[in-house]
Design a protein around this motif. Structure first.
Motif, PDB file in Angstrom:
ATOM      1  N   SER A 125       0.826  -1.208   0.000  1.00 36.08           N
ATOM      2  CA  SER A 125       0.000   0.000   0.000  1.00 36.08           C
ATOM      3  C   SER A 125       0.862   1.260   0.000  1.00 36.08           C
ATOM      4  O   SER A 125       0.365   2.351  -0.260  1.00 36.08           O
ATOM      5  CB  SER A 125      -0.933   0.005   1.215  1.00 36.08           C
ATOM      6  N   THR A 127       3.600   1.674  -2.058  1.00 34.44           N
ATOM      7  CA  THR A 127       4.063   1.946  -3.421  1.00 34.44           C
ATOM      8  C   THR A 127       3.031   1.586  -4.488  1.00 34.44           C
ATOM      9  O   THR A 127       3.171   1.997  -5.643  1.00 34.44           O
ATOM     10  CB  THR A 127       5.343   1.151  -3.731  1.00 34.44           C
ATOM     11  N   LEU A 128       2.032   0.791  -4.141  1.00 29.98           N
ATOM     12  CA  LEU A 128       1.034   0.227  -5.060  1.00 29.98           C
ATOM     13  C   LEU A 128       1.650  -0.820  -5.988  1.00 29.98           C
ATOM     14  O   LEU A 128       0.980  -1.328  -6.897  1.00 29.98           O
ATOM     15  CB  LEU A 128       0.339   1.307  -5.897  1.00 29.98           C
ATOM     16  N   THR A 168       3.386   1.272 -10.686  1.00 26.44           N
ATOM     17  CA  THR A 168       2.000   1.711 -10.822  1.00 26.44           C
ATOM     18  C   THR A 168       1.872   3.228 -10.814  1.00 26.44           C
ATOM     19  O   THR A 168       2.325   3.897  -9.885  1.00 26.44           O
ATOM     20  CB  THR A 168       1.156   1.126  -9.682  1.00 26.44           C
ATOM     21  N   PHE A 310      -2.469  10.067  -2.880  1.00 25.34           N
ATOM     22  CA  PHE A 310      -1.314   9.172  -2.883  1.00 25.34           C
ATOM     23  C   PHE A 310      -0.072   9.932  -3.319  1.00 25.34           C
ATOM     24  O   PHE A 310      -0.043  10.537  -4.400  1.00 25.34           O
ATOM     25  CB  PHE A 310      -1.536   7.975  -3.804  1.00 25.34           C
ATOM     26  N   LEU A 326      -7.030   7.701  -2.378  1.00 24.52           N
ATOM     27  CA  LEU A 326      -7.357   6.432  -1.734  1.00 24.52           C
ATOM     28  C   LEU A 326      -8.406   6.669  -0.665  1.00 24.52           C
ATOM     29  O   LEU A 326      -8.272   7.586   0.163  1.00 24.52           O
ATOM     30  CB  LEU A 326      -6.124   5.802  -1.084  1.00 24.52           C
ATOM     31  N   ILE A 352      -8.936   1.760 -10.312  1.00 26.31           N
ATOM     32  CA  ILE A 352      -7.777   0.994 -10.748  1.00 26.31           C
ATOM     33  C   ILE A 352      -8.277  -0.252 -11.474  1.00 26.31           C
ATOM     34  O   ILE A 352      -9.461  -0.602 -11.404  1.00 26.31           O
ATOM     35  CB  ILE A 352      -6.867   0.634  -9.543  1.00 26.31           C
ATOM     36  N   THR A 373      -4.027  -6.247  -2.369  1.00 28.49           N
ATOM     37  CA  THR A 373      -4.588  -6.036  -3.710  1.00 28.49           C
ATOM     38  C   THR A 373      -6.101  -5.903  -3.659  1.00 28.49           C
ATOM     39  O   THR A 373      -6.685  -4.981  -4.256  1.00 28.49           O
ATOM     40  CB  THR A 373      -4.204  -7.210  -4.629  1.00 28.49           C
ATOM     41  N   LEU A 376      -7.076  -2.547  -2.082  1.00 34.80           N
ATOM     42  CA  LEU A 376      -6.802  -1.389  -2.927  1.00 34.80           C
ATOM     43  C   LEU A 376      -7.755  -1.307  -4.113  1.00 34.80           C
ATOM     44  O   LEU A 376      -8.052  -0.211  -4.599  1.00 34.80           O
ATOM     45  CB  LEU A 376      -5.353  -1.433  -3.425  1.00 34.80           C
ATOM     46  N   ILE A 380      -8.942   2.839  -4.625  1.00 32.18           N
ATOM     47  CA  ILE A 380      -8.193   3.749  -5.507  1.00 32.18           C
ATOM     48  C   ILE A 380      -9.087   4.359  -6.579  1.00 32.18           C
ATOM     49  O   ILE A 380      -9.866   3.662  -7.239  1.00 32.18           O
ATOM     50  CB  ILE A 380      -7.025   3.010  -6.174  1.00 32.18           C
TER      51      ILE A 380
END
Length: 391
Positions: A125, A127-128, A168, A310, A326, A352, A373, A376, A380
Motif C-alpha cells: 500500500s 508503493t502500489l 503503478t 497518494f 485512496l 484501478i 490487492t 486497494l 483507488i
C-alpha cells in the motif's frame, strides 16, 4: 462532512484545484507544444514514414541517454516490448513468472504470449507495486532451489523464471529490496516500466535495475508516439537480439530476404519516432507541470475526511503519470458513487484495474495471499492528470 456528502464535495475540490473551465476534463491527454509538426512533416516530405528512417535511430539514442540505459530499442507498443523482454530473459513455455495481480492486463498478456504461467503476487500500500518483504516470505515457503541453478515451485513443479514488477501510475516499487529477493532465488528481474518514464528510484531511472525493461508511449502516457514502446537493457548482446527479433530477424543484405529465425514485426515506424523525438524534448516541462498538479491536488484534498492523496516515497521521484486518491477503507459503493459524481460533472475519473485473479483467463493462476490487492481495488480512484491542466 458525511460519507454521503463526499462525492459532491470532491467534485468541487477537484474543480478548484484544476481551475480549468471546460465541460469535460480527460483523465490524461497528449500535449503537443514542441516540434511535433516539424518532425512529422519532415517524414512526410522525405517519404520516410515507415519502419526505416533517421528518427527511429535518433529516438533510441535520446531515450537511452535520458534513462541512463546503455541501449534502447523502439517497438510498436509497450506490450510488444515486454513480450520481447521476457523472451530474451529466458522465459520458456510452462515457466511461472511472478507478477502483481494489481496491474494492467498487458503485463499478464505478455507472459501468456511466451506460453508462461502468471504467478500472481501481492502489492504494498506504500508503493502500489510489488511488496518485496511479503514476496520474500512467500518464496521461503514455496520456492525450491535445485542443482540446475533455478528456483522451482514445490506445489506445481514448474520453474519460476522471473519477477515482473510494474511501477503503478509512475511510482517506483522498492527496487533495492526486490533486487535482493531476485538474487536470493535466482529470478530474472524484468521491469514493466510502461508508466514510469521520468521516474527515479534513489536517483536512478526505473527500467535500469533488471536485465531488461519495457516502456510504453501510448497516447495516454507522459510522452506519446501515438502508439509505441521501447526495450531498455544494459547488455549489448541482448540489445542486438532485441533489434533482430523485432525486425523479422532479417539478415542484412542489399536485396535478398534471408531470415534466420521465427521473429516479430514489432518495429516502430519513423513517423511515430519523429513524434517521440519532439515529445522527449519536452519531457522535463511535462514532469514539472505534473509535479505542480500533484502538489495542488495534495493541498486541496488534505482537509477532506475519509480520503487521502497518494504521494511518492521520500527516496523516489515519481512522474505522477496518473494522480490517485485512496479511500481510508475499502468501500466499493462509495468508490462508485465518487466515480459517478465526478464523471457526471465532466471530470474523467477511473478506478484501478480489475485485478488479474478476477479475470476469467487468469482466475486459475497460482497466487499468494492478495489481501492488499483486494483492498486497494476498492480504495483507488484516478484523477485527471494531463500536463496542461496546470496551464
Amino acid at each position: 462532512m458525511s460519507e454521503e456528502q463526499l462525492p459532491d464535495l470532491l467534485v468541487k475540490t477537484i474543480q478548484q484545484a484544476l481551475s480549468y473551465p471546460t465541460a469535460f476534463t480527460a483523465l490524461h491527454e497528449p500535449l503537443f507544444e514542441g516540434k511535433e509538426w516539424e518532425y512529422v512533416k519532415d517524414c512526410l516530405d522525405t517519404g520516410w514514414v515507415s519502419s526505416v528512417g533517421q528518427y527511429v535511430d535518433r529516438f533510441e539514442r535520446e531515450l537511452a541517454a535520458y534513462t541512463g540505459a546503455p541501449y534502447a530499442i523502439a517497438v510498436m507498443n509497450g506490450t510488444a516490448a515486454l513480450h520481447i523482454c521476457l523472451l530474451l530473459a529466458g522465459v520458456k513455455p510452462g515457466d511461472e513468472v511472478l507478477m502483481p495481480s494489481l496491474t494492467f492486463v498487458a503485463t499478464a498478456n505478455a507472459l501468456s504470449y511466451c506460453g508462461a504461467v502468471p504467478h500472481l503476487i501481492d502489492v504494498s500500500s506504500d508503493t502500489l507495486g510489488v511488496d518485496p518483504v511479503k514476496l520474500d516470505h512467500y518464496l521461503r515457503g514455496i520456492a525450491e532451489l535445485r542443482s540446475d541453478g533455478f528456483a522451482y515451485n514445490r506445489q506445481t513443479g514448474r520453474r519460476m523464471a522471473a519477477v515482473v514488477p510494474m511501477h503503478t501510475f509512475g511510482h517506483p516499487v522498492e527496487l533495492d529490496s526486490l533486487v535482493d529477493v531476485c538474487d536470493r532465488y535466482r529470478l530474472e528481474l524484468v521491469e514493466d516500466a510502461a508508466e514510469s518514464l521520468g521516474s527515479y528510484y534513489k536517483g536512478r531511472h526505473t527500467g535500469t535495475f533488471g536485465k531488461l525493461a519495457a516502456i510504453s508511449f501510448n497516447g495516454n502516457k507522459i510522452i506519446t508516439t501515438g502508439g509505441g514502446g521501447a526495450i531498455l537493457t544494459a547488455d549489448e548482446s541482448l540489445a542486438k537480439q532485441a533489434k533482430h527479433l523485432t525486425t523479422t530477424a532479417k539478415l542484412p543484405h542489399r536485396w535478398a530476404f534471408h531470415h534466420d529465425q521465427t521473429a516479430y514485426n514489432y518495429r516502430m515506424p519513423n513517423l511515430n519516432a519523429a513524434l517521440g523525438c519532439a515529445q522527449l524534448e519536452q519531457l522535463p516541462s511535462f514532469l514539472a507541470r505534473k509535479h505542480k498538479l500533484s502538489a495542488h491536488y495534495q493541498q486541496a484534498i488534505s482537509p477532506l475526511k475519509g480520503i487521502s492523496f497518494f504521494t511518492e516515497q521520500e527516496h523516489v521521484s515519481s512522474n505522477y503519470w496518473l494522480n490517485a486518491i485512496l479511500l481510508d477503507e475499502p468501500d466499493e459503493q462509495l468508490r462508485d458513487r465518487i466515480l459517478d459524481a465526478t464523471n457526471n460533472a465532466g471530470l474523467m475519473t477511473r478506478p484501478i484495474w480489475t485485478p488479474m485473479h478476477r479475470l476469467p483467463m487468469y482466475s486459475e493462476c497460482p497466487r499468494m495471499d492478495l489481501t492488499v490487492t483486494e483492498q486497494l481495488e476498492h480504495r483507488i480512484i484516478n484523477l485527471p492528470s494531463g500536463p496542461k491542466l496546470m496551464d
